[in-house]
Enzyme design. Structure first.
Site, short mmCIF file in Angstrom:
data_model
loop_
_atom_site.label_atom_id
_atom_site.label_comp_id
_atom_site.label_asym_id
_atom_site.label_seq_id
_atom_site.Cartn_x
_atom_site.Cartn_y
_atom_site.Cartn_z
CB CYS A 220 9.23 6.95 -18.90
SG CYS A 220 8.57 5.64 -18.75
NE ARG B 137 9.16 0.73 -19.42
CZ ARG B 137 10.20 2.11 -19.87
NH1 ARG B 137 9.13 2.75 -21.14
NH2 ARG B 137 11.12 1.95 -19.55
CE LYS C 220 10.40 1.35 -13.37
NZ LYS C 220 11.01 1.76 -13.65
CG ASN C 221 12.66 2.59 -10.43
OD1 ASN C 221 12.86 1.93 -11.35
ND2 ASN C 221 12.28 3.39 -10.23
CG ASP D 270 8.92 7.46 -9.82
OD1 ASP D 270 9.19 8.05 -10.82
OD2 ASP D 270 9.83 6.49 -9.32
NE ARG E 196 14.01 9.62 -17.37
CZ ARG E 196 13.70 8.69 -17.45
NH1 ARG E 196 13.18 8.24 -17.55
NH2 ARG E 196 14.32 7.92 -16.01
#
Ligand code: EPU
Length: 437
Positions: free
Chosen positions: A117, A397, A22-23, A305, A122
């Protein structure tokens, strides 16, 4: 709203194909729009975050569509608008990568400050400082970052703290800048390396990705290219941890075991057997695990994560474990949910002290963020009795059909959605990108 109903106690077994990262995909989709032509991207997962990013790119005039083989086509020729909408940008943190793209291609960007999230503060101050050093005039007004430049110029940048997002955004911006940019204290994560390899395939001149110093010699133009992205180390790690918590034997395929060195070593310390090949890895676990201490950190340290699922796993270890979170300030909020299931965990600032209990018991709980969702699934798989986990759409997600994959491998679980499947397809977060071919 979606709910997962999991009846714990089944062991996991079988072979699992791990999807694309995903990232990595989030950065690479934006990078593709740096070229004036159509790139073809393989192994892009269809998570809701990815679909959101595709919609943001489309708002800017970039062509995005999916072919029958599931490959994503990204065509940067139409890029003409410099202001993505607040509604989409606030959903995902990585949306801020379009700032690097817009400054490089159009010289102006008006991008809402991003969401993502709820795992602690952040900020994007490192990104903004980097853009300024590259020659952009940057201001924050009414919740937007406004930036403009007559042309970015390469320079030496020191990032205060190794940050994945900052490194990616600055690489995107610097690839088309005039002259050479040097990023010091760059993030070394595999997703940064993947992005750099793809950009080099497009004609960029990036050296040092994967180390603390990245050197980008700007080029006037990038060409579209075909590329397959790396496997998702977080999905792989989550499956490993789930198998360790529930017991069983699972083989993961299409992965890069090297990207998982820290989690592998911590799982082994806990008594899990791990056998790694070139692109696959088998996990075997039986009985109660040993307690282990973990501290999250930047790559190659233990990934933040995977911290949350790891805490779930340690909740039933035979002794006390100490887990320290050093990356995000608020990534222990899910612990209250674990306590509902019988866990004995105390959180003091950045540290969780986990006194292992013999078993967790199923309970109604909620997902507080994406990886907390994975943590609740891990806890419920190993628990006695039924858990009902609400806000399960959070998993979409970053995991593709996690419930189906887990069920295929022995888990006893169902997903209940408020909307029937046909309407879900049309709901905002999952609205499909055009499929052609
Ligand atoms: N930070 C600042 N200022 C900045 C940028 C970062 O203070 O301008 C701080 C952050 O608050 C954090 C630390 O620096 O404390 C590191 O943040 P980083 O920028 O590395 O994280 P990110 O780019 O926002 C990515 C992943 C996260 C992953 C982290 C760390 C994406 C889209 N997100 O976030 O993934 O946890 O790196 O590896 O790539 C997830 O997938 O669930 C997820 C949250």
């Amino acid at each position: 709203m979606s709910k997962l109903v999991i009846r714990g106690g089944n062991r996991l077994h079988g072979d699992v194909l791990i999807q694309g990262s995903k990232n990595s995909a989030l950065g690479i989709l934006v990078a593709a729009a740096l070229a004036d032509g159509e790139s073809v991207l393989e192994n892009i997962p269809r998570h809701s975050d990815i679909i959101t990013m595709c919609h943001i790119l489309r708002e800017l005039g970039v062509g995005v569509w999916i072919d029958q083989k599931g490959r994503f086509h990204v065509d940067g020729r139409g890029l003409s608008r410099d202001k993505p909408s607040h509604g989409l940008v606030r959903k995902i943190r990585a949306s801020f990568y379009v700032a690097g793209l817009l400054l490089a291609r159009l010289g102006t960007a008006e991008v809402p400050l991003p969401g993502g999230c709820a795992i602690g503060s952040r900020p994007v101050d490192y990104h903004l400082r980097g853009f300024e050093q590259l020659g952009a005039k940057v201001s924050i007004e009414h919740g937007f970052m406004r930036a403009e430049t007559k042309g970015l110029v390469g320079c030496k940048l020191y990032v205060n703290r190794a940050s994945v997002g900052t490194t990616i955004n600055l690489i995107l911006a610097a690839s088309l800048a005039e002259g050479t940019t040097i990023i010091e204290n760059a993030a070394k994560e595999p997703e940064v390396v993947d992005l750099s390899i793809y950009l080099n395939t497009m004609g960029a001149k990036i050296r040092g990705a994967g180390t603390e110093v990245i050197k980008i010699q700007g080029v006037p133009k990038l060409e579209p290219a075909q590329y397959g992205i790396i496997a998702d180390r977080v999905e792989a790690g989550t499956f490993m941890i789930a198998t360790a918590a529930a017991g069983g034997e699972v083989t993961l395929h299409s992965i890069v075991p090297e990207h998982l060195r820290a989690p592998i070593s911590k799982l082994e310390e806990a008594g899990v057997q791990v056998e790694a090949g070139d692109s696959e890895l088998t996990v075997r676990a039986a009985g109660r695990l040993k307690p282990v201490d973990v501290e999250t950190g930047v790559y190659p340290g233990f990934p933040t994560d995977l911290q949350q699922p790891f805490v779930s796993m340690l909740a039933t270890a035979d002794g006390t474990s100490v887990v320290r979170e050093t990356v995000f300030s608020d990534r222990f909020r899910f612990v209250d949910e674990l306590v509902r299931m019988g866990a004995n965990i105390k959180v003091e600032q950045d540290t969780a002290i986990i006194r292992g209990v013999p078993r967790l018991t199923g309970a109604p709980v909620e997902m507080t963020d994406l990886r907390a969702g994975a943590a609740m699934v891990v806890a419920a798989l190993g628990a006695v009795g039924e858990s009902q986990i609400s806000a399960a759409e959070m998993l979409d997600r970053g995991y593709e059909q996690l419930h189906i994959k887990q069920r295929e491998h022995g888990a006893d679980l169902e997903r209940e959605d408020d909307l029937p499947e046909s309407e879900l397809e049309l709901s905002e977060s999952l609205s499909p990108i055009e499929v052609r071919g």
